[in-house]
Scaffold this active site. Sequence first.
Site, short mmCIF file in Angstrom:
data_model
loop_
_atom_site.label_atom_id
_atom_site.label_comp_id
_atom_site.label_asym_id
_atom_site.label_seq_id
_atom_site.Cartn_x
_atom_site.Cartn_y
_atom_site.Cartn_z
N LYS A 173 0.57 -1.17 0.42
CA LYS A 173 -0.17 0.23 0.04
C LYS A 173 0.26 1.43 0.00
CE LYS A 173 -1.74 3.21 1.99
NZ LYS A 173 -1.70 4.26 0.99
N GLY A 226 6.54 6.21 7.80
CA GLY A 226 5.96 6.71 7.99
C GLY A 226 5.91 7.93 9.63
N GLY A 231 2.97 5.60 13.25
CA GLY A 231 3.21 3.75 13.53
C GLY A 231 2.85 3.67 14.57
N GLU A 248 9.85 2.67 10.78
CA GLU A 248 10.55 3.47 10.47
C GLU A 248 9.98 4.70 10.56
OE1 GLU A 248 13.82 4.02 11.20
OE2 GLU A 248 14.31 1.60 11.17
N CYS A 282 13.35 12.10 6.61
CA CYS A 282 14.14 11.23 7.91
C CYS A 282 14.79 11.73 8.64
CB CYS A 282 13.39 10.32 8.49
SG CYS A 282 13.44 9.05 6.92
N GLN A 329 0.69 19.75 3.75
CA GLN A 329 2.27 19.98 4.21
C GLN A 329 2.51 21.14 3.67
OE1 GLN A 329 4.14 17.04 5.13
NE2 GLN A 329 5.73 18.70 5.90
N GLU A 381 9.24 16.84 14.61
CA GLU A 381 9.12 16.65 13.32
C GLU A 381 9.00 17.75 12.18
OE1 GLU A 381 8.69 12.95 10.59
OE2 GLU A 381 10.76 13.32 10.48
P1 NDP Z 1 1.24 8.78 7.62
O1 NDP Z 1 2.27 8.57 8.39
O2 NDP Z 1 0.08 9.24 7.36
O3 NDP Z 1 2.03 8.14 5.98
C1 NDP Z 1 2.67 6.98 5.72
C2 NDP Z 1 1.60 5.76 4.94
O4 NDP Z 1 0.92 5.22 5.59
C3 NDP Z 1 1.16 6.59 3.57
O5 NDP Z 1 1.05 5.09 3.02
C4 NDP Z 1 -0.39 6.36 4.50
O6 NDP Z 1 -1.66 6.59 3.91
C5 NDP Z 1 -0.18 5.51 5.28
N1 NDP Z 1 -1.43 5.42 6.70
C6 NDP Z 1 -1.86 6.59 6.38
N2 NDP Z 1 -2.76 5.93 8.35
C7 NDP Z 1 -2.34 4.95 8.20
C8 NDP Z 1 -3.42 4.13 8.64
N3 NDP Z 1 -4.30 4.33 9.52
N4 NDP Z 1 -3.30 2.80 9.11
C9 NDP Z 1 -2.15 2.30 7.87
N5 NDP Z 1 -1.52 2.80 7.56
C10 NDP Z 1 -1.85 4.48 6.99
O7 NDP Z 1 2.68 10.71 6.81
P2 NDP Z 1 2.00 11.99 6.26
O8 NDP Z 1 2.10 11.20 4.90
O9 NDP Z 1 0.14 11.93 6.21
O10 NDP Z 1 2.93 13.29 6.48
C11 NDP Z 1 2.48 13.41 7.51
C12 NDP Z 1 3.59 13.62 8.63
O11 NDP Z 1 4.25 12.25 8.37
C13 NDP Z 1 4.82 14.23 8.03
O12 NDP Z 1 5.00 15.77 7.77
C14 NDP Z 1 6.48 13.74 8.66
O13 NDP Z 1 5.93 14.50 9.69
C15 NDP Z 1 6.09 12.34 8.67
N6 NDP Z 1 7.00 11.93 7.58
C16 NDP Z 1 7.70 10.95 7.76
C17 NDP Z 1 7.73 10.30 7.03
C18 NDP Z 1 9.58 9.69 7.51
O14 NDP Z 1 9.95 8.68 6.48
N7 NDP Z 1 10.34 9.06 7.90
C19 NDP Z 1 7.68 9.64 5.83
C20 NDP Z 1 6.21 10.23 5.43
C21 NDP Z 1 6.02 11.68 6.40
P3 NDP Z 1 -2.01 7.78 2.89
O15 NDP Z 1 -1.30 8.70 2.45
O16 NDP Z 1 -1.55 7.37 1.12
O17 NDP Z 1 -3.12 8.06 3.10
#
Ligand code: NDP
Length: 483
Positions: A173, A226, A231, A248, A282, A329, A381
């Site tokens: 996903k 994410g 997480g 992560e 990250c 964002q 973050e």
């Molecule tokens: P998210 O943690 O929401 O998204 C990461 C992934 O998880 C996406 O594929 C998202 O789906 C999915 N997801 C979201 N909610 C759920 C859930 N309940 N169950 C399963 N999967 C889920 O990050 P965002 O994209 O909303 O970004 C928000 C903030 O997160 C950023 O501003 C940043 O601070 C942080 N972030 C950190 C990252 C890192 O590498 N450490 C990477 C990305 C974000 P979808 O978005 O498709 O709905």
Amino acid sequence: MAQKGWNYIAGEWMPAADDLENRNPSDLSDVVGYYAQADARQLERALEVARDAQTEWGRSGLEQRYKALMAIGETLISRSAELGELLSREEGKPRAEGVGEVYRSGQFFTYFAAEVLRQMGDAADSVRESIEIDVRREPVGVVAVISPWNFPMATASWKIAPALAFGNAVVWKPANLTPASAVALTEIIAAQDLPKGLFNLVMGSGRALGQTLVESPRIDALTFTGSVEVGRGIAASAIGNLTKVQLEMGSKNALAVLDDADLETAVACALNGAFGGTGQKCTASSRLIVHEAVHDAFVEKLVTGAKALKVDHALSEGTQIGPVVSAQQLGANLNYIDLAKTEGCELLCGGERVERETEGYYMTPAVFANSANAMRVNREEMFAPIACVIKVGSYDEALATVNDTNFGLTSGIVTQSLARATHFRRNVRTGCVMVNLPTAGTDYHVPFGGRGDSSYGSREQGPYAVEFYTTVKTAYISAGLPE
Ligand code: NDP
């Protein structure tokens, strides 16, 4: 030209009732494509077929796995210019970073192709007479991969490649902000000789489809990159089924600049670490911890460097900083600019929404001085092109400040002292540490991960990845005596 992207389930491309529109953050008039949003029934189908396909793949000869992974990797590498452009178009990172990411994604596959052939076990004698013991790794089973938008191809590849290499099935996903990269990678994987249903792409919203996937008892392991908030929720859901989990998440990485630092190196590290990828990494260094003896000179050079960075369309010649990924964002970033001011930081440059030839989510990189480590802008973050400078009076204070965080992914030090660099390397509480290098930028053949709220579960990448994607079997054999 707008594309149409479908899900890939049970070896077939499948449309869905709903499509998601994907627009270019550098140019909102540019529709990248429309991407099918899988429903719960399609997800269930993917999970069903993945189980049988995994059994077949787990028994396959290693040569078949090696060839498939090598072909995926070589295709990504040879098509990195074209696919990198697509990635930059939908995510907003400058073209060179997009191309580099696709190339790196290919390297994850070629690296793990070679790992296929390096799977060794252990042999031991039993403490009992005439019994031998064979210890070997087996696939963990069906692996759910949930990946983010900031490295839409690389993060997915460093999860999918080891999953397949060690004999698992995958249900992926991807982030809904970057479906084009997901479909492009899936097309390359789908072209290989794999059992039908071994690899499945299910696109959809995280909160709905992602959550259903996370809660499914049909998955054996779940790897996620994410935000910390998501997480934590994922871990709580997965634990209900005793699903193996690897997370992560975010970080609040710091770069320490000491009084003996080479200032050109320090500024180059800070600009790269804080503003590369528009700060959406990250591993970004949003905290710059600077010794008072070099503070003013460092800050002056940093501001000159930040002002000189070219913010523009990701695909324009010479762009160093593209737009941020989405309106949401951008809004969050601008709120952090206001928060920093409210908390008492001094804005030295940037931090403004700007317009370019095409309408997009552009903002200038911001440098704040007079910030304190206790401020929210130094605790949370931000995922933004925002760097906050914290002044310190000694090496000890610098180290203590770097470690004063809930996170612990990467850290960096700029110094010419071997003694300080060594002490820092040994005492900083992060999973990765950089000496005279930016906090961002890691290799593909060594482990990656952090401490604290940054990571949960075993390490990703390099030989350490085997821990998550396999389970260990210990066999006792009493062969008897020959007649
Ligand atoms: P998210 O943690 O929401 O998204 C990461 C992934 O998880 C996406 O594929 C998202 O789906 C999915 N997801 C979201 N909610 C759920 C859930 N309940 N169950 C399963 N999967 C889920 O990050 P965002 O994209 O909303 O970004 C928000 C903030 O997160 C950023 O501003 C940043 O601070 C942080 N972030 C950190 C990252 C890192 O590498 N450490 C990477 C990305 C974000 P979808 O978005 O498709 O709905």
